[in-house]
Structures are given as structure tokens and as C-alpha cells.
Design an enzyme around this catalytic site. Structure first.
Site, PDB file in Angstrom:
ATOM      1  N   HIS A 124      -9.385   7.775   2.830  1.00 16.55           N
ATOM      2  CA  HIS A 124     -10.729   7.009   3.443  1.00 16.55           C
ATOM      3  C   HIS A 124     -10.331   7.678   4.926  1.00 16.55           C
ATOM      4  O   HIS A 124      -8.880   7.517   5.844  1.00 16.55           O
ATOM      5  CB  HIS A 124     -10.014   5.337   3.348  1.00 16.55           C
ATOM      6  CG  HIS A 124     -11.856   4.968   4.602  1.00 16.55           C
ATOM      7  ND1 HIS A 124     -11.922   5.123   5.568  1.00 16.55           N
ATOM      8  CD2 HIS A 124     -13.287   4.466   4.233  1.00 16.55           C
ATOM      9  CE1 HIS A 124     -12.634   4.563   6.176  1.00 16.55           C
ATOM     10  NE2 HIS A 124     -13.660   4.117   4.752  1.00 16.55           N
ATOM     11  N   ASP A 201      -3.224   1.926   1.448  1.00 19.07           N
ATOM     12  CA  ASP A 201      -4.274   1.029   2.443  1.00 19.07           C
ATOM     13  C   ASP A 201      -5.000   0.429   1.320  1.00 19.07           C
ATOM     14  O   ASP A 201      -5.178   1.539   0.370  1.00 19.07           O
ATOM     15  CB  ASP A 201      -5.486   2.174   2.438  1.00 19.07           C
ATOM     16  CG  ASP A 201      -6.751   1.937   2.540  1.00 19.07           C
ATOM     17  OD1 ASP A 201      -6.912   1.192   2.944  1.00 19.07           O
ATOM     18  OD2 ASP A 201      -7.352   2.999   2.766  1.00 19.07           O
ATOM     19  N   GLN A 204      -9.242  -1.457  -1.169  1.00 17.61           N
ATOM     20  CA  GLN A 204     -10.265  -1.241  -1.853  1.00 17.61           C
ATOM     21  C   GLN A 204      -9.487  -2.000  -3.070  1.00 17.61           C
ATOM     22  O   GLN A 204     -10.016  -2.835  -3.872  1.00 17.61           O
ATOM     23  CB  GLN A 204     -11.265  -0.040  -2.632  1.00 17.61           C
ATOM     24  CG  GLN A 204     -11.703   1.036  -1.538  1.00 17.61           C
ATOM     25  CD  GLN A 204     -12.805   0.157  -1.423  1.00 17.61           C
ATOM     26  OE1 GLN A 204     -13.683  -0.624  -1.671  1.00 17.61           O
ATOM     27  NE2 GLN A 204     -13.754   0.423  -0.695  1.00 17.61           N
ATOM     28  N   LYS A 227     -14.287  -7.111   2.439  1.00 19.26           N
ATOM     29  CA  LYS A 227     -14.843  -6.867   1.061  1.00 19.26           C
ATOM     30  C   LYS A 227     -13.774  -7.156  -0.178  1.00 19.26           C
ATOM     31  O   LYS A 227     -13.953  -7.055  -1.086  1.00 19.26           O
ATOM     32  CB  LYS A 227     -14.145  -5.116   0.895  1.00 19.26           C
ATOM     33  CG  LYS A 227     -14.416  -4.003   1.741  1.00 19.26           C
ATOM     34  CD  LYS A 227     -13.372  -3.076   1.321  1.00 19.26           C
ATOM     35  CE  LYS A 227     -13.468  -1.551   2.676  1.00 19.26           C
ATOM     36  NZ  LYS A 227     -15.069  -1.195   3.032  1.00 19.26           N
ATOM     37  N   CYS A 367     -16.969   7.784   4.595  1.00 24.36           N
ATOM     38  CA  CYS A 367     -15.840   7.921   4.970  1.00 24.36           C
ATOM     39  C   CYS A 367     -14.890   9.045   4.811  1.00 24.36           C
ATOM     40  O   CYS A 367     -13.514   8.251   4.874  1.00 24.36           O
ATOM     41  CB  CYS A 367     -15.523   6.875   5.692  1.00 24.36           C
ATOM     42  SG  CYS A 367     -16.835   5.935   6.954  1.00 24.36           S
TER      43      CYS A 367
HETATM   44  N1  PLP Z   1      -9.768   2.100   3.535  1.00 26.25           N
HETATM   45  C1  PLP Z   1     -10.361   2.248   2.194  1.00 26.25           C
HETATM   46  C2  PLP Z   1     -10.192   3.129   1.272  1.00 26.25           C
HETATM   47  C3  PLP Z   1     -12.164   1.611   2.865  1.00 26.25           C
HETATM   48  O1  PLP Z   1     -12.503   1.911   1.667  1.00 26.25           O
HETATM   49  C4  PLP Z   1     -11.973   1.417   3.821  1.00 26.25           C
HETATM   50  C5  PLP Z   1     -13.407   0.734   3.872  1.00 26.25           C
HETATM   51  O2  PLP Z   1     -14.578   1.042   3.271  1.00 26.25           O
HETATM   52  C6  PLP Z   1     -11.365   1.166   4.815  1.00 26.25           C
HETATM   53  C7  PLP Z   1      -9.902   1.482   4.701  1.00 26.25           C
HETATM   54  C8  PLP Z   1     -11.867   0.313   6.358  1.00 26.25           C
HETATM   55  O3  PLP Z   1     -11.830  -0.716   6.309  1.00 26.25           O
HETATM   56  P1  PLP Z   1     -12.782  -1.705   7.565  1.00 26.25           P
HETATM   57  O4  PLP Z   1     -13.409  -0.924   7.928  1.00 26.25           O
HETATM   58  O5  PLP Z   1     -12.840  -3.309   6.728  1.00 26.25           O
HETATM   59  O6  PLP Z   1     -11.290  -0.937   8.194  1.00 26.25           O
END
Ligand code: PLP
Length: 414
Positions: A124, A201, A204, A227, A367
């Protein structure tokens, strides 16, 4: 036997009382953000109505109550992820802020020209852009592990690229596009053997499969509350204490100092030094309630439910003509996120047609632009599952796809 009582769960989510266009909502976009149960909404309302004040600086009852609740959130997170101490938990605005803190606060301090930061090609942007920025500032170089022909983390390329120049391995716990689950334990073990730290990260991964950070042995993990049934505006960064001690604050301001003169300042204890400014106080109460909700379901049951729905959906999608799924075929290597395209139909058009059938899916690059580019498509549609989804939602998706296929059919007379 179903692993979760979805009827009881659904009755906790006010959103499912709604109809859109006269149709029941089939919400298949929890990968972007999950719905919230009454337990979370009510906890925040009750706290905001009767216990709210700023935290950590009041000697009066409301502030003390608010501080207790805020710190209860930290302890709840620590328990949920198996941290050895609540002090290893930094409450952040979300996974993005947590990853920026790690990249700038740790990477910015310790990376030098010639060092390497090893990422995957399917991160992401939240786990890509901060490292690009830090690489530019420090002279460190980025390198990437791709996915293999089954959309799995390519362990052979990883092993070939891992050498003592690699100082950071930053990897998604679960891809938000492919659903891929990289082999984190192996990645941690091998990265540590060359002296690299491992940043996971967990945005998910953690809401769906949970994590035991102590058992996993990574150095940092980043997660968002929204999430995992909690509110927006809060998340957390877990760091092993020795790594947090090596990290510099990324933001300065109130709450994060021990002492201040006009010329300089010293930092408060960990984790407070990483929490500049007034935090997300009301949201912290929501995160605690979300954690308690998930704990009551049991993360093993949550994970099993996701796996059952994913297997069912992949089985049904396999019979749809012209439909391509992007993600591992090996079910043990993937989570409950399914990206797909249908013939030449643009995923945005597809999502709009599905919406008119009551089915909410996401369409776009999610993203993860470099990844979607590597898939050779402008975008994908994505269905993702959570505790309130049932096979009815999957069936509605399939019905919607058949409507869409009919609309896009070349033989259709307009
Ligand atoms: N990392 C992953 C794999 C994600 O799916 C997301 C959000 O879609 C994020 C990071 C970023 O999360 P946030 O926008 O809540 O900071």
C-alpha cells in the site's frame, strides 16, 4: 457449522437496518473500512457525553476518568496483540501515521547512503511513500521483492536480495489488493540474520487474523482501528522496546516532552514522546470497545469465518466467464480480499452496476498503483469480507456480476 453467529453479529450493526434503493446492503468493502457495531458507537457516545475531558494534564475527576479510559485503550491494544507491555504501544492517527513515524523516526535516524530498504512491489502507498521520502533524505536505496506466478511473496527473490546492506525490511502482513499473506515468520528470521529490522504493515492482517507481536518477533507493526470495527482517526504502532528507544519523535509539541527551554527540549518517557498533541481521546474508547468485541468473537473464529467466505467466493467466481481474479490460488497463502476484473468492463462501471444491485465493492488502484500497473490493468474491483458478511453477500455479488455481464455483453442490443 458456521464459525460465527452472523445473524447475531449483524443485529449489532445499525447500518444493516438500512436499505439503499429499496435493497438490503451487501457490504463488501471492509478492506477499505469496516462498519461499526452499536457497542463501539454507544461506548463513544457515553464517554463523550459523561466522562470527556483532555487527558494526562488534569487533577480533576473528568480528566482523570478520561486518562484512565485512554490508557485502558493502550492496555487493550497490548493485550490484543500480545505485547509484553502497554508501553510498547504508541497510539497514532492510524497505520499511515504509524508507518511514517517508523520511517522518519527510526529510518531517518539510522539509515545512511548505501543502506538498502527492502519492500515488496505490492505495498500500500502507506508503506511505500514514507520509505521513498526517507530514502531521498538519507541516500539509502529502495529494493523490491515481487510476487510470483501465483501472486505469492517471492521468497527466492527475497533470499537473493537479502544481504548485510539491507537495514530495513518493510512488508505488508496481508496485501490489500491480492490478499497475499507473506511468510512473516520466515521473513523476520532471515532479515534478523543479516541485521535488518522488520516493519510489518498490519493494517489488513491484524483485523482479520490477529497477531501475537511477541511471538512473531518483528520490530514494528502498524495498524488502523477503522478497519477493525473501531473509529477513524486512531490506530497504533507497536514497537519492541529497544527499537522504540532507538526511534526519534517524528512530531513535536505538547504532551511529548520532559522539559523545555526556549532553545531545546528533552523527551517524555516512551510511549508518550511519540504522541505529540491532544490525542484521539473519544476514538480511543471506541477502539477499546472494538477490541473487546473482536475478543468476544475470538480471533480464531474471525479468521476461520474469513477463510470460509473467501473459499466460497473464489469457488463461485471461478465459474463466471471472463472473470479474472488477482491473488494466490493457494487458500492458505491468502486472506479475505478478492480483486477481480470482468472482461473489458472498467471496474468503476462494474462497481456502479453492483451498487445498483445493493452490493458495495471498491474499484480503483486501492492505493497500490505500482502493483495494479504490474497486473497490467488500469484498476480492479475488490470485494473484501468481515465478521458480518455471509454467503448471501457473496451470492448477491454473483447475481450482480451476472447483471453486469449482461449489460457489457457485446451481443446486447442497445
Ligand atoms: N496499509 C494497508 C495494507 C492498507 O490497506 C491501508 C488502508 O487501506 C493502509 C496501510 C493505510 O491505513 P490508513 O489509511 O488507515 O492509515
Amino acid at each position: 457449522m458456521p464459525s460465527l453467529d452472523t445473524a447475531a453479529i449483524r443485529s449489532d450493526f445499525p447500518v444493516f437496518e438500512r436499505l439503499i434503493g429499496g435493497k438490503q446492503i451487501h457490504f463488501l468493502d471492509s478492506g477499505a473500512s469496516s462498519q461499526k457495531p452499536s457497542q463501539v458507537l454507544d461506548a463513544m457516545t457515553e464517554f463523550a457525553a459523561h466522562h470527556y475531558a483532555n487527558v494526562h494534564r488534569g487533577a480533576y475527576t473528568l480528566s482523570l476518568e478520561a486518562t484512565t479510559e485512554f490508557e485502558r485503550c493502550r492496555s487493550s491494544v497490548a493485550r490484543f496483540i500480545g505485547a509484553t507491555s502497554p508501553n510498547e504501544v504508541v497510539l497514532t492517527r492510524g497505520a499511515t501515521t504509524a508507518l511514517n513515524q517508523i520511517a522518519f523516526g527510526w529510518g531517518g535516524e539510522h539509515l545512511r547512503a548505501g543502506d538498502k530498504i527492502l519492500l515488496t512491489t505490492f505495498e500500500h502507498h502507506a508503506n511505500l511513500i514514507p520509505w521513498q521520502m526517507v530514502a531521498r533524505r538519507t541516500g539509502a536505496q529502495l529494493d523490491f521483492v515481487p510476487f510470483n506466478e501465483d501472486y505469492q511473496f517471492d521468497i527466492d527473490v527475497f533470499e537473493a536480495k537479502l544481504d548485510t546492506d539491507v537495514k530495513v525490511v518493510a512488508v505488508t502482513g496481508m496485501s490489500n489488493v491480492l490478499g497475499t499473506l507473506p511468510p512473516l515468520r520466515q521473513i523476520v528470521e532471515q532479515s534478523h540474520s543479516v541485521g535488518a529490522i522488520v516493519v510489518v504493515d498490519g493494517a489488513q492482517l491484524v483485523p482479520h487474523l490477529g497477531v501475537d507481536v511477541t511471538d512473531l518477533g518483528a520490530d514494528f507493526v502498524a495498524v488502523s482501528a477503522h478497519k477493525m470495527l473501531g473509529p477513524t482517526g486512531i490506530g497504533f504502532l507497536w514497537g519492541r522496546m529497544d527499537r522504540l528507544e532507538e526511534m526519534e519523535p517524528f512530531e513535536g509539541g505538547g504532551e511529548m516532552i520532559a522539559d523545555v527551554t526556549l532553545e531545546s527540549a528533552t523527551w517524555a518517557q516512551i510511549p508518550h514522546r511519540f504522541e505529540a498533541g491532544t490525542p484521539a481521546i473519544i476514538e480511543s474508547v471506541g477502539l477499546t470497545a472494538a477490541i473487546e468485541y473482536l475478543e468476544a468473537l475470538g480471533m480464531d473464529a474471525v479468521a476461520a469465518h474469513d477463510a470460509e467466505l473467501t473459499a466460497y467466493a473464489l469457488g463461485r467466481l471461478a465459474d463466471v466467464p471472463d472473470l479474472t481474479v488477482y491473488g494466490p490460488s493457494d487458500l492458505s497463502k491468502r486472506g479475505g480480499v478478492i480483486s477481480f476484473t470482468l472482461g473489458d468492463a472498467h471496474p468503476h462501471d462494474l462497481a456502479t452496476i453492483l451498487d445498483s444491485e445493493g452490493v458495495s465493492v471498491r474499484a480503483g488502484h486501492h492505493c497500490a498503483k505500482p502493483l495494479v500497473r504490474a497486473l497490467g490493468v488500469p484498476a480492479t474491483a475488490r470485494a473484501s469480507f468481515y465478521v458480518y458478511n455471509t454467503t448471501d453477500d457473496v451470492d448477491a455479488l454473483l447475481d450482480g456480476l451476472s447483471v453486469a455481464a449482461d449489460i457489457f455483453s457485446p451481443s446486447r442490443v442497445v
